[in-house]
Design a protein around this motif. Structure first.
Motif, mmCIF file in Angstrom:
data_model
loop_
_atom_site.group_PDB
_atom_site.id
_atom_site.type_symbol
_atom_site.label_atom_id
_atom_site.label_comp_id
_atom_site.label_asym_id
_atom_site.label_seq_id
_atom_site.Cartn_x
_atom_site.Cartn_y
_atom_site.Cartn_z
ATOM 1 N N PHE A 69 -2.277 -9.716 -135.097
ATOM 2 C CA PHE A 69 -2.371 -10.338 -133.782
ATOM 3 C C PHE A 69 -2.281 -9.234 -132.744
ATOM 4 O O PHE A 69 -1.388 -8.382 -132.811
ATOM 5 C CB PHE A 69 -1.253 -11.363 -133.592
ATOM 6 C CG PHE A 69 -1.390 -12.547 -134.503
ATOM 7 C CD1 PHE A 69 -2.083 -13.671 -134.086
ATOM 8 C CD2 PHE A 69 -0.843 -12.538 -135.779
ATOM 9 C CE1 PHE A 69 -2.222 -14.768 -134.923
ATOM 10 C CE2 PHE A 69 -0.975 -13.626 -136.622
ATOM 11 C CZ PHE A 69 -1.670 -14.741 -136.193
ATOM 12 N N LEU A 70 -3.203 -9.263 -131.784
ATOM 13 C CA LEU A 70 -3.322 -8.193 -130.800
ATOM 14 C C LEU A 70 -3.239 -8.753 -129.388
ATOM 15 O O LEU A 70 -3.729 -9.855 -129.121
ATOM 16 C CB LEU A 70 -4.670 -7.483 -130.976
ATOM 17 C CG LEU A 70 -4.949 -6.940 -132.374
ATOM 18 C CD1 LEU A 70 -6.434 -6.683 -132.559
ATOM 19 C CD2 LEU A 70 -4.152 -5.672 -132.611
ATOM 20 N N HIS A 71 -2.638 -7.969 -128.493
ATOM 21 C CA HIS A 71 -2.609 -8.322 -127.076
ATOM 22 C C HIS A 71 -3.089 -7.116 -126.286
ATOM 23 O O HIS A 71 -2.569 -6.019 -126.441
ATOM 24 C CB HIS A 71 -1.202 -8.728 -126.636
ATOM 25 C CG HIS A 71 -1.139 -9.094 -125.190
ATOM 26 N ND1 HIS A 71 -0.203 -8.582 -124.336
ATOM 27 C CD2 HIS A 71 -1.912 -9.926 -124.434
ATOM 28 C CE1 HIS A 71 -0.392 -9.072 -123.118
ATOM 29 N NE2 HIS A 71 -1.419 -9.882 -123.155
ATOM 30 N N TYR A 72 -4.102 -7.345 -125.474
ATOM 31 C CA TYR A 72 -4.703 -6.331 -124.603
ATOM 32 C C TYR A 72 -4.453 -6.756 -123.166
ATOM 33 O O TYR A 72 -5.285 -7.442 -122.568
ATOM 34 C CB TYR A 72 -6.208 -6.243 -124.857
ATOM 35 C CG TYR A 72 -6.593 -5.805 -126.243
ATOM 36 C CD1 TYR A 72 -6.834 -4.463 -126.510
ATOM 37 C CD2 TYR A 72 -6.747 -6.718 -127.276
ATOM 38 C CE1 TYR A 72 -7.210 -4.037 -127.776
ATOM 39 C CE2 TYR A 72 -7.127 -6.312 -128.553
ATOM 40 C CZ TYR A 72 -7.352 -4.973 -128.786
ATOM 41 O OH TYR A 72 -7.725 -4.565 -130.040
ATOM 42 N N PRO A 73 -3.313 -6.378 -122.563
ATOM 43 C CA PRO A 73 -2.985 -6.891 -121.229
ATOM 44 C C PRO A 73 -4.010 -6.530 -120.151
ATOM 45 O O PRO A 73 -4.129 -7.248 -119.159
ATOM 46 C CB PRO A 73 -1.621 -6.272 -120.920
ATOM 47 C CG PRO A 73 -1.470 -5.142 -121.871
ATOM 48 C CD PRO A 73 -2.299 -5.465 -123.072
ATOM 49 N N HIS A 74 -4.760 -5.451 -120.343
ATOM 50 C CA HIS A 74 -5.769 -5.045 -119.361
ATOM 51 C C HIS A 74 -7.188 -5.258 -119.882
ATOM 52 O O HIS A 74 -8.142 -4.690 -119.353
ATOM 53 C CB HIS A 74 -5.558 -3.584 -118.960
ATOM 54 C CG HIS A 74 -4.176 -3.321 -118.450
ATOM 55 N ND1 HIS A 74 -3.700 -3.872 -117.274
ATOM 56 C CD2 HIS A 74 -3.150 -2.628 -118.976
ATOM 57 C CE1 HIS A 74 -2.448 -3.504 -117.099
ATOM 58 N NE2 HIS A 74 -2.087 -2.758 -118.116
ATOM 59 N N GLY A 75 -7.331 -6.050 -120.925
ATOM 60 C CA GLY A 75 -8.636 -6.335 -121.509
ATOM 61 C C GLY A 75 -8.980 -5.388 -122.648
ATOM 62 O O GLY A 75 -8.383 -4.323 -122.797
ATOM 63 N N VAL A 76 -9.952 -5.793 -123.424
ATOM 64 C CA VAL A 76 -10.359 -5.046 -124.611
ATOM 65 C C VAL A 76 -11.299 -3.900 -124.263
ATOM 66 O O VAL A 76 -11.298 -2.866 -124.922
ATOM 67 C CB VAL A 76 -11.054 -6.005 -125.621
ATOM 68 C CG1 VAL A 76 -11.561 -5.261 -126.825
ATOM 69 C CG2 VAL A 76 -10.107 -7.111 -126.030
ATOM 70 N N GLY A 77 -12.090 -4.051 -123.216
ATOM 71 C CA GLY A 77 -13.181 -3.140 -122.893
ATOM 72 C C GLY A 77 -12.876 -1.663 -122.923
ATOM 73 O O GLY A 77 -13.633 -0.884 -123.476
ATOM 74 N N ARG A 78 -11.777 -1.243 -122.339
ATOM 75 C CA ARG A 78 -11.469 0.188 -122.274
ATOM 76 C C ARG A 78 -10.319 0.595 -123.179
ATOM 77 O O ARG A 78 -9.838 1.717 -123.108
ATOM 78 C CB ARG A 78 -11.147 0.572 -120.834
ATOM 79 C CG ARG A 78 -12.367 0.521 -119.961
ATOM 80 C CD ARG A 78 -12.057 1.056 -118.586
ATOM 81 N NE ARG A 78 -12.693 0.135 -117.652
ATOM 82 C CZ ARG A 78 -12.238 -0.188 -116.477
ATOM 83 N NH1 ARG A 78 -11.141 0.332 -116.027
ATOM 84 N NH2 ARG A 78 -12.886 -1.024 -115.713
ATOM 85 N N SER A 79 -9.861 -0.308 -123.993
ATOM 86 C CA SER A 79 -8.727 -0.016 -124.864
ATOM 87 C C SER A 79 -9.094 0.993 -125.948
ATOM 88 O O SER A 79 -10.225 1.060 -126.409
ATOM 89 C CB SER A 79 -8.245 -1.306 -125.530
ATOM 90 O OG SER A 79 -7.257 -1.015 -126.488
ATOM 91 N N LYS A 80 -8.108 1.752 -126.356
ATOM 92 C CA LYS A 80 -8.272 2.668 -127.489
ATOM 93 C C LYS A 80 -7.824 2.005 -128.803
ATOM 94 O O LYS A 80 -7.950 2.583 -129.865
ATOM 95 C CB LYS A 80 -7.506 3.956 -127.232
ATOM 96 C CG LYS A 80 -8.082 4.749 -126.070
ATOM 97 C CD LYS A 80 -7.501 6.121 -126.017
ATOM 98 C CE LYS A 80 -7.915 6.947 -124.842
ATOM 99 N NZ LYS A 80 -9.129 6.705 -124.180
ATOM 100 N N LEU A 81 -7.306 0.779 -128.708
ATOM 101 C CA LEU A 81 -6.945 0.007 -129.899
ATOM 102 C C LEU A 81 -8.192 -0.741 -130.359
ATOM 103 O O LEU A 81 -8.331 -1.948 -130.225
ATOM 104 C CB LEU A 81 -5.795 -0.962 -129.601
ATOM 105 C CG LEU A 81 -5.214 -1.739 -130.775
ATOM 106 C CD1 LEU A 81 -4.741 -0.811 -131.880
ATOM 107 C CD2 LEU A 81 -4.087 -2.643 -130.312
ATOM 108 N N THR A 82 -9.131 0.018 -130.880
ATOM 109 C CA THR A 82 -10.444 -0.482 -131.271
ATOM 110 C C THR A 82 -10.454 -0.930 -132.727
ATOM 111 O O THR A 82 -9.513 -0.652 -133.479
ATOM 112 C CB THR A 82 -11.495 0.620 -131.088
ATOM 113 O OG1 THR A 82 -11.147 1.703 -131.971
ATOM 114 C CG2 THR A 82 -11.565 1.104 -129.648
#
Length: 175
Positions: free
Chosen positions: A135-148
């Motif tokens: 389960f993943l949470h991207y508080p600032h969105g997935v687009g620029r995350s390094k948790l790819t």
């Protein structure tokens, strides 16, 4: 007959690895499986099969896709598993969080809590293991995350495909 959810990895993201959802339904029906429904254009399908375990379903669907020119991993879960995920709720959900910030990574092989805890988590994202998934949470969105997806695969040692929480609950509702 058991209900299954199939999640195709990395399809329809660009000019390669393309499959229409109509063609995916045809391939599922050609296996003798019933009630095939697809959701969105990202390789999500719900159907019934006489097979009683997800692994042979995944193998047969992957082979059928490969025979039609699409070589990709296919993660298959039982409908019951999807319903349980949805009913339990996303463990990282916070009040007001958009469904697009909440994802579930579906690994080809189940992962353990220890594997997920050992994985470096970049930025402000969060990850927890549960029911063999991540389960993943991207508080600032997935687009620029390094948790790819590539990051997850490298550290978990297995192919994964991710779906946002709204897709997970929609598919669970079809089971």
């Amino acid at each position: 007959m058991p209900t299954y959810v199939a999640l195709l990895r990395a399809v329809n993201l660009g000019p390669h690895a393309r499959v229409s959802m109509a063609r995916l339904r045809e391939l599922i029906t050609a296996q003798g499986w019933g009630h095939a429904r697809t959701h969105l254009a990202s390789g999500n399908a719900v159907f019934t099969s006489e097979l009683t375990e997800p692994a042979p379903v995944a193998r047969r669907l992957r082979d059928a896709l490969a025979a039609n020119g699409l070589d990709t991993e296919v993660m298959v879960r039982t409908g019951h598993h999807f319903v349980q995920l949805a009913e339990a709720g996303h463990p990282l959900a916070v009040p007001g969080a958009a469904h697009t910030t909440l994802q579930v990574a579906f690994p080809l092989t189940p992962v353990t809590t220890d594997q997920v805890q050992a994985m470096p988590i970049p930025g402000e994202e969060s990850a927890v293991a549960g029911a063999g998934e991540v389960f993943l949470h991207y508080p600032h969105g997935v687009g620029r995350s390094k948790l790819t997806t590539a990051h997850l695969q490298r550290h978990l040692g297995t192919p994964v495909t991710c779906r946002n929480w709204k897709t997970v609950t929609t598919l669970a509702g079809w089971c």
